[in-house]
Design a protein around this motif. Structure first.
Motif, short mmCIF file in Angstrom:
data_model
loop_
_atom_site.label_atom_id
_atom_site.label_comp_id
_atom_site.label_asym_id
_atom_site.label_seq_id
_atom_site.Cartn_x
_atom_site.Cartn_y
_atom_site.Cartn_z
N GLY A 194 12.38 -15.46 40.49
CA GLY A 194 13.17 -14.25 40.34
C GLY A 194 14.36 -14.48 39.45
O GLY A 194 14.61 -15.60 38.96
N PRO A 195 15.15 -13.45 39.19
CA PRO A 195 16.32 -13.55 38.31
C PRO A 195 17.24 -14.70 38.72
O PRO A 195 17.56 -14.87 39.89
N GLY A 196 17.64 -15.48 37.72
CA GLY A 196 18.51 -16.61 37.96
C GLY A 196 17.77 -17.92 38.20
O GLY A 196 18.39 -19.00 38.16
N ASP A 197 16.47 -17.86 38.43
CA ASP A 197 15.69 -19.07 38.67
C ASP A 197 15.38 -19.79 37.36
O ASP A 197 15.21 -19.16 36.31
N HIS A 198 15.26 -21.10 37.46
CA HIS A 198 14.87 -21.92 36.31
C HIS A 198 13.57 -22.64 36.62
O HIS A 198 13.40 -23.19 37.71
N LEU A 199 12.66 -22.63 35.65
CA LEU A 199 11.39 -23.34 35.74
C LEU A 199 11.38 -24.46 34.72
O LEU A 199 11.64 -24.23 33.53
#
Length: 347
Positions: A317-322
């Protein structure tokens, strides 16, 4: 390299519905029971006689539609592959040009093994940035390993081959995600790891020789390691992996503990844990191994297939980093960080 205004507007995937389980493969004698117990893989997706370029076309159409882009918007087409795509001497990206984006698009095939999508990301980002008029690039990866000279169940140590296609649309206009950093390095001393003792000429495929990275790795360990060179090369691969991770995290302004998920190659449980998650000091629950073990190692598409899965199941979701991480013959080591900005409407 750090990127400021490089975005992803669409992601597409084509994963065949047919799944051959490890249990069936063991019962048929295709996959050794001891390998099944050791690696804890579940199965592989199998495309039958569906050509890789046809799967690529499906994934590419999906990525463009999801990204709200018309085929005419594409300025660059990069097609990553690891196995034969069709008639020898014929470029598979031309199939997508004819049936999707047209002939005015600069297009080429990326033959960088399992790291082809990472190389495509870096090349596409640079190409778009080089001219203001360029706005979008279509990146595709596809393979079908169901051919006489490839045994998907004995392809390499710790993995089995799956057939699939993945695509993403890279843009300079804001999308649902941003590519914050990507980098690749090569451990040239380990080049022989994927070549083994096989002669360079005539090429194996021209004389009907089966391809097996497992056999070549064994040759490397038996013939090169006794000389003392291989141990150093293998150590350098792991060190290079740590270095590219440190670079992309630093350029993205985050630390490993800030990562929501990590997409490594669809390898065995112990390989993903030891070579990837342990290096990051993160639990396996943040990896995408649970999904990867069900479809097999799908060439250059593993990490983008994982991204698609995480998005459609609401796990990012928004704000997540992969963090996407991979290795390929050569030996290349690549990493990239993607920041989720918004929930895409198709997720």
């Amino acid at each position: 390299m750090r990127y400021a205004d490089t975005y992803i507007s669409g992601v597409g995937a084509f994963v065949p519905r047919t799944v051959v389980t490890v249990e069936k493969a063991v019962a048929k004698g295709w996959y050794p029971a001891e390998e099944a117990e050791l690696h804890n893989l579940a199965g592989a997706v199998v495309a039958g006689d569906l050509p890789a370029p046809e799967m690529a076309l499906h994934a590419a159409r999906s990525a463009l539609k999801r990204g709200g882009r018309a085929p005419a918007d594409v300025d660059l087409l990069l097609y990553a592959s690891t196995w034969h795509q069709g008639p020898d001497g014929w470029p598979p990206h031309s199939y997508l040009q004819r049936h999707l984006v047209g002939g005015d698009v600069l297009a080429t095939e990326i033959r960088q093994g399992c790291n082809g999508m990472f190389i495509a990301l870096e090349l596409a980002a640079g190409y778009l940035d080089a001219a203001p008029a360029r706005q979008a690039a279509l990146l595709v990866a596809a393979d079908n390993y169901g051919t006489p000279l490839m045994d998907r169940w004995r392809m390499g140590p710790g993995y089995i081959g799956g057939d699939a296609a993945a695509a993403l649309v890279l843009t300079k206009e804001a999308g649902f995600a941003r590519l914050t950093s990507a980098c690749t390095t090569t451990v040239a001393e380990a080049e022989e790891l994927h070549r083994g003792s096989e002669d360079l000429f005539p090429p194996g495929v021209t004389v009907g020789r089966r391809m097996s990275f497992a056999a070549r790795n064994e040759q490397f360990r038996n013939q090169v390691m006794p000389k003392g060179e291989a141990t150093s090369a293998l150590f350098k691969i792991q060190r290079a992996l740590m270095e590219v991770v440190e670079q992309v995290l630093d350029e993205s302004g985050i630390e490993a503990r800030d990562l929501a998920r990590v997409a490594f190659m669809n390898y065995s449980e112990e390989i993903v844990e030891q070579r990837c998650m342990a290096v990051l000091d993160l639990p396996m629950s943040r990896s995408t191994w649970d999904y990867g073990r069900t479809i097999g190692h799908c060439g250059a598409g593993d990490q983008v297939l994982a991204l698609d899965r995480l998005l459609v199941t609401g796990q990012l979701g928004p704000g997540d980093h992969l963090l996407m991480l991979g290795t390929g013959p050569g030996v290349t080591v690549s990493a990239a960080v993607i920041e989720i900005i918004d929930n895409p409407p198709w997720a």
